[in-house]
Design an enzyme around this catalytic site. Structure first.
Site, PDB file in Angstrom:
ATOM      1  NE  ARG A  95       3.763  46.496  47.402  1.00 36.63           N
ATOM      2  CZ  ARG A  95       3.241  45.341  46.989  1.00 36.63           C
ATOM      3  NH1 ARG A  95       3.975  44.236  46.966  1.00 36.63           N
ATOM      4  NH2 ARG A  95       1.993  45.287  46.557  1.00 36.63           N
TER       5      ARG A  95
ATOM      6  CB  SER B 248       0.037  51.762  47.288  1.00 34.74           C
ATOM      7  OG  SER B 248      -0.723  50.988  46.404  1.00 34.74           O
TER       8      SER B 248
ATOM      9  CD  GLU C  96       4.167  50.441  48.326  1.00 35.04           C
ATOM     10  OE1 GLU C  96       3.324  49.735  48.888  1.00 35.04           O
ATOM     11  OE2 GLU C  96       4.241  50.575  47.093  1.00 35.04           O
TER      12      GLU C  96
HETATM   13  P1  FAD Z   1      12.191  55.649  41.697  1.00 31.01           P
HETATM   14  O1  FAD Z   1      10.931  56.255  42.196  1.00 31.01           O
HETATM   15  O2  FAD Z   1      12.999  56.418  40.742  1.00 31.01           O
HETATM   16  O3  FAD Z   1      13.105  55.246  42.949  1.00 31.01           O
HETATM   17  C1  FAD Z   1      12.542  54.559  44.045  1.00 31.01           C
HETATM   18  C2  FAD Z   1      13.658  54.299  45.069  1.00 31.01           C
HETATM   19  O4  FAD Z   1      14.622  53.407  44.502  1.00 31.01           O
HETATM   20  C3  FAD Z   1      14.435  55.558  45.443  1.00 31.01           C
HETATM   21  O5  FAD Z   1      14.798  55.456  46.797  1.00 31.01           O
HETATM   22  C4  FAD Z   1      15.662  55.487  44.544  1.00 31.01           C
HETATM   23  O6  FAD Z   1      16.766  56.179  45.076  1.00 31.01           O
HETATM   24  C5  FAD Z   1      15.915  53.995  44.487  1.00 31.01           C
HETATM   25  N1  FAD Z   1      16.538  53.566  43.225  1.00 31.01           N
HETATM   26  C6  FAD Z   1      16.020  53.731  41.980  1.00 31.01           C
HETATM   27  N2  FAD Z   1      16.833  53.159  41.075  1.00 31.01           N
HETATM   28  C7  FAD Z   1      17.888  52.654  41.754  1.00 31.01           C
HETATM   29  C8  FAD Z   1      19.076  51.947  41.374  1.00 31.01           C
HETATM   30  N3  FAD Z   1      19.328  51.642  40.099  1.00 31.01           N
HETATM   31  N4  FAD Z   1      19.947  51.583  42.353  1.00 31.01           N
HETATM   32  C9  FAD Z   1      19.700  51.873  43.658  1.00 31.01           C
HETATM   33  N5  FAD Z   1      18.602  52.537  44.077  1.00 31.01           N
HETATM   34  C10 FAD Z   1      17.699  52.908  43.143  1.00 31.01           C
HETATM   35  N6  FAD Z   1       4.778  49.318  43.105  1.00 31.01           N
HETATM   36  C11 FAD Z   1       4.530  48.007  43.320  1.00 31.01           C
HETATM   37  O7  FAD Z   1       5.292  47.334  44.037  1.00 31.01           O
HETATM   38  N7  FAD Z   1       3.438  47.386  42.771  1.00 31.01           N
HETATM   39  C12 FAD Z   1       2.562  48.053  41.984  1.00 31.01           C
HETATM   40  O8  FAD Z   1       1.609  47.456  41.505  1.00 31.01           O
HETATM   41  C13 FAD Z   1       2.775  49.437  41.756  1.00 31.01           C
HETATM   42  N8  FAD Z   1       1.916  50.164  41.023  1.00 31.01           N
HETATM   43  C14 FAD Z   1       2.116  51.498  40.846  1.00 31.01           C
HETATM   44  C15 FAD Z   1       1.177  52.221  40.092  1.00 31.01           C
HETATM   45  C16 FAD Z   1       1.361  53.580  39.888  1.00 31.01           C
HETATM   46  C17 FAD Z   1       0.341  54.348  39.081  1.00 31.01           C
HETATM   47  C18 FAD Z   1       2.509  54.222  40.395  1.00 31.01           C
HETATM   48  C19 FAD Z   1       2.756  55.684  40.130  1.00 31.01           C
HETATM   49  C20 FAD Z   1       3.444  53.516  41.154  1.00 31.01           C
HETATM   50  C21 FAD Z   1       3.242  52.144  41.381  1.00 31.01           C
HETATM   51  N9  FAD Z   1       4.142  51.380  42.137  1.00 31.01           N
HETATM   52  C22 FAD Z   1       3.926  50.047  42.339  1.00 31.01           C
HETATM   53  C23 FAD Z   1       5.337  52.011  42.728  1.00 31.01           C
HETATM   54  C24 FAD Z   1       6.540  52.099  41.738  1.00 31.01           C
HETATM   55  O9  FAD Z   1       6.118  51.982  40.420  1.00 31.01           O
HETATM   56  C25 FAD Z   1       7.577  51.024  42.014  1.00 31.01           C
HETATM   57  O10 FAD Z   1       8.046  51.107  43.333  1.00 31.01           O
HETATM   58  C26 FAD Z   1       8.779  51.119  41.050  1.00 31.01           C
HETATM   59  O11 FAD Z   1       9.641  50.018  41.247  1.00 31.01           O
HETATM   60  C27 FAD Z   1       9.571  52.411  41.220  1.00 31.01           C
HETATM   61  O12 FAD Z   1      10.487  52.472  40.147  1.00 31.01           O
HETATM   62  P2  FAD Z   1      11.199  53.825  39.753  1.00 31.01           P
HETATM   63  O13 FAD Z   1      12.224  53.502  38.733  1.00 31.01           O
HETATM   64  O14 FAD Z   1      10.192  54.835  39.361  1.00 31.01           O
HETATM   65  O15 FAD Z   1      11.880  54.185  41.131  1.00 31.01           O
HETATM   66  P1  NAP Z   2      -7.430  45.202  45.030  1.00 28.56           P
HETATM   67  O1  NAP Z   2      -7.469  44.091  44.046  1.00 28.56           O
HETATM   68  O2  NAP Z   2      -8.556  46.165  45.096  1.00 28.56           O
HETATM   69  O3  NAP Z   2      -7.171  44.625  46.487  1.00 28.56           O
HETATM   70  C1  NAP Z   2      -6.948  45.493  47.597  1.00 28.56           C
HETATM   71  C2  NAP Z   2      -5.797  44.953  48.410  1.00 28.56           C
HETATM   72  O4  NAP Z   2      -6.149  43.683  48.906  1.00 28.56           O
HETATM   73  C3  NAP Z   2      -4.577  44.785  47.554  1.00 28.56           C
HETATM   74  O5  NAP Z   2      -3.718  45.844  47.838  1.00 28.56           O
HETATM   75  C4  NAP Z   2      -4.046  43.420  47.894  1.00 28.56           C
HETATM   76  O6  NAP Z   2      -2.857  43.447  48.690  1.00 28.56           O
HETATM   77  C5  NAP Z   2      -5.111  42.761  48.738  1.00 28.56           C
HETATM   78  N1  NAP Z   2      -5.598  41.551  48.038  1.00 28.56           N
HETATM   79  C6  NAP Z   2      -6.527  41.474  47.063  1.00 28.56           C
HETATM   80  N2  NAP Z   2      -6.739  40.189  46.717  1.00 28.56           N
HETATM   81  C7  NAP Z   2      -5.904  39.456  47.484  1.00 28.56           C
HETATM   82  C8  NAP Z   2      -5.658  38.062  47.600  1.00 28.56           C
HETATM   83  N3  NAP Z   2      -6.315  37.167  46.851  1.00 28.56           N
HETATM   84  N4  NAP Z   2      -4.725  37.654  48.492  1.00 28.56           N
HETATM   85  C9  NAP Z   2      -4.062  38.528  49.242  1.00 28.56           C
HETATM   86  N5  NAP Z   2      -4.255  39.867  49.185  1.00 28.56           N
HETATM   87  C10 NAP Z   2      -5.169  40.324  48.318  1.00 28.56           C
HETATM   88  O7  NAP Z   2      -6.073  46.042  44.835  1.00 28.56           O
HETATM   89  P2  NAP Z   2      -5.684  47.163  43.808  1.00 28.56           P
HETATM   90  O8  NAP Z   2      -5.492  48.419  44.554  1.00 28.56           O
HETATM   91  O9  NAP Z   2      -6.560  47.153  42.592  1.00 28.56           O
HETATM   92  O10 NAP Z   2      -4.238  46.638  43.382  1.00 28.56           O
HETATM   93  C11 NAP Z   2      -4.103  45.424  42.676  1.00 28.56           C
HETATM   94  C12 NAP Z   2      -2.696  44.913  42.836  1.00 28.56           C
HETATM   95  O11 NAP Z   2      -1.769  45.865  42.323  1.00 28.56           O
HETATM   96  C13 NAP Z   2      -2.302  44.680  44.301  1.00 28.56           C
HETATM   97  O12 NAP Z   2      -1.473  43.539  44.383  1.00 28.56           O
HETATM   98  C14 NAP Z   2      -1.522  45.922  44.662  1.00 28.56           C
HETATM   99  O13 NAP Z   2      -0.526  45.687  45.640  1.00 28.56           O
HETATM  100  C15 NAP Z   2      -0.887  46.307  43.323  1.00 28.56           C
HETATM  101  N6  NAP Z   2      -0.708  47.762  43.257  1.00 28.56           N
HETATM  102  C16 NAP Z   2       0.322  48.302  43.957  1.00 28.56           C
HETATM  103  C17 NAP Z   2       0.555  49.673  43.920  1.00 28.56           C
HETATM  104  C18 NAP Z   2       1.735  50.259  44.628  1.00 28.56           C
HETATM  105  O14 NAP Z   2       2.039  51.418  44.404  1.00 28.56           O
HETATM  106  N7  NAP Z   2       2.421  49.520  45.469  1.00 28.56           N
HETATM  107  C19 NAP Z   2      -0.294  50.494  43.188  1.00 28.56           C
HETATM  108  C20 NAP Z   2      -1.357  49.906  42.536  1.00 28.56           C
HETATM  109  C21 NAP Z   2      -1.557  48.545  42.563  1.00 28.56           C
HETATM  110  P3  NAP Z   2      -1.368  43.549  48.105  1.00 28.56           P
HETATM  111  O15 NAP Z   2      -1.162  44.982  47.838  1.00 28.56           O
HETATM  112  O16 NAP Z   2      -0.574  43.076  49.261  1.00 28.56           O
HETATM  113  O17 NAP Z   2      -1.253  42.723  46.897  1.00 28.56           O
END
Ligand code: FAD
Ligand code: NAP
Length: 346
Positions: free
Chosen positions: A171, A245, A342
């Site tokens: 991340r 998250s 994050e």
């Molecule tokens: P924004 O929120 O608009 O911006 C995020 C940051 O990036 C800000 O600092 C912004 O200034 C910068 N930025 C945006 N666009 C640009 C650009 N073109 N150039 C330079 N800087 C830029 N994240 C995960 O990693 N895994 C997941 O599974 C995941 N699941 C999610 C589920 C939900 C329900 C939600 C709400 C969020 C989740 N996220 C997850 C977080 C999010 O979706 C990601 O981080 C996504 O990449 C953000 O994209 P955005 O366009 O909305 O960014």
């Molecule tokens: P989950 O399956 O309930 O698992 C909980 C956490 O354990 C996850 O966050 C994941 O870490 C870790 N995990 C689970 N299985 C794993 C494996 N086999 N090896 C290593 N790590 C493992 O998680 P969840 O909340 O439903 O999310 C599912 C996936 O979507 C995850 O990868 C999570 O990161 C992603 N997600 C991200 C966001 C976001 O905003 N960043 C939001 C929703 C979901 P990791 O997060 O490191 O993968």
């Protein structure tokens, strides 16, 4: 449609409520939407907003606005998919940074190009994906990333960044730290495989495939299963404001992990390959510290997902941040673990 190279309209004192998935009613001092790099450069060349920081916005799904934004907020809508290279094994697909991430995943899956299907349904834009090296279900964009192009705001030159220059981590990337606010990411290129490598070992993917009797899944099956699991587990920002998250999952050295595992033998834990470090789910600590379902006014912690902070209606960013700070302090006190945020806080 030809790309516009005219400076776009700029609005003053503009509400961002519709532009962030937390639904926070922060105001931008100035706000604009760009549909081409040329139009943004034309705006920069006017010099009218050069005294202000520029905040780039994609889908607003990874930000928390804790105050009004004294900046020019630039919403990126630079679109387009182009196939720029192809051989028997793979393709290189270029995407405009303003495309929706999930549209890119669908486009790749429709063409049977593998590599990002486990990342289905992540909200936001392609241009924000490298910011935190988005990841889910065992895949991160760095695995399929080829290179990106970004506008250097100081020189107005478009620079090409190879994977190693992006400093991708868990991340993390160069653009979330030193490069933040200095570059507008305009296009991102992915190397996708024509011969799929299917990844089903993470989370509930294999269990759901088994329950459906799918023994030889395609990448389309994987993306559908990921979408189904995500819809069943995660709050939809259209219904309850959230940014996914709020904290990262902490990774700790083995001596800290052993201390935790001795004290709490039930904690789920995931060894980091190639290291003795262990990753723990942040949500487990938050839940054990009693925060799951906590609510103070319209700000709270989701009832089913302790890692997700929520806005039930009219919470302010400050109220959500206050809960985040209390959670951090309480997890630190109870478990000796420092949670890292994050979400990008403004
Ligand atoms: P924004 O929120 O608009 O911006 C995020 C940051 O990036 C800000 O600092 C912004 O200034 C910068 N930025 C945006 N666009 C640009 C650009 N073109 N150039 C330079 N800087 C830029 N994240 C995960 O990693 N895994 C997941 O599974 C995941 N699941 C999610 C589920 C939900 C329900 C939600 C709400 C969020 C989740 N996220 C997850 C977080 C999010 O979706 C990601 O981080 C996504 O990449 C953000 O994209 P955005 O366009 O909305 O960014
Ligand atoms: P989950 O399956 O309930 O698992 C909980 C956490 O354990 C996850 O966050 C994941 O870490 C870790 N995990 C689970 N299985 C794993 C494996 N086999 N090896 C290593 N790590 C493992 O998680 P969840 O909340 O439903 O999310 C599912 C996936 O979507 C995850 O990868 C999570 O990161 C992603 N997600 C991200 C966001 C976001 O905003 N960043 C939001 C929703 C979901 P990791 O997060 O490191 O993968």
């Amino acid at each position: 449609m030809p790309k516009s190279n005219k400076a776009p309209q700029v609005f003053e004192n503009y509400s961002l409520k519709e532009y962030n998935t937390f639904g926070i009613d922060a105001r931008a001092q100035y706000f604009t939407i760009i549909s081409s790099l040329e139009s943004y450069v034309a705006l920069l060349k006017t010099g009218l907003y050069s005294h202000l920081p520029h905040l780039f916005l994609g889908g607003g799904s990874n930000i928390l606005c804790t105050k009004h934004i004294d900046a020019l907020v630039v919403k990126n809508e630079i679109k387009g998919f182009d196939l720029i290279q192809e051989d028997d094994e793979s393709v290189i697909l270029r995407s405009g940074a303003g495309e929706l991430w999930d549209d890119l995943v669908s486009y790749a899956v429709q063409h049977n190009w593998s590599g990002i299907e486990n990342l289905a349904l992540i909200p936001g834009t392609v241009g924000a994906a490298p910011m935190q090296n988005i990841g889910a279900y065992g895949v991160e964009i760095k695995d399929a990333f080829d290179h990106l192009e970004a506008l250097n705001l100081e020189t107005l030159a478009v620079e090409r960044f190879e994977k190693s220059q992006c400093q991708f981590g868990y991340r993390e990337s160069y653009f979330k730290h030193e490069g933040k606010g200095k570059y507008l990411i305009s296009t991102v290129c992915f190397k996708l495989n024509k011969k799929p490598t299917i990844q089903t070992s993470y989370g509930a993917i294999q269990t759901v495939l088994d329950s459906k009797g799918i023994t030889n899944p395609t990448i389309s099956d994987i993306s559908k299963v990921v979408i189904e699991i995500r819809k069943s587990k995660l709050p939809d920002p259209k219904e309850i404001g959230n940014s996914g998250s709020f904290f990262k999952n902490p990774t700790v050295p083995s001596h800290v992990a052993n201390r935790l595992l001795n004290a709490y033998p039930g904690i789920p834990n995931y060894p980091i390959s190639g290291s003795s470090d262990i990753k723990f789910p942040a949500g487990w600590f938050i839940e054990q510290a009693g925060w799951k379902g906590f609510r103070d006014g319209d700000a709270g912690v989701h009832v089913h997902q302790a890692l997700v902070l929520v806005n039930y209606g009219d919470a302010t960013g400050k109220e959500i941040l206050a809960i985040a700070e209390k959670i951090k302090a309480s997890v630190n006190e109870k478990f000796g673990i420092s949670l890292e945020t994050e979400v990008n806080i403004y």
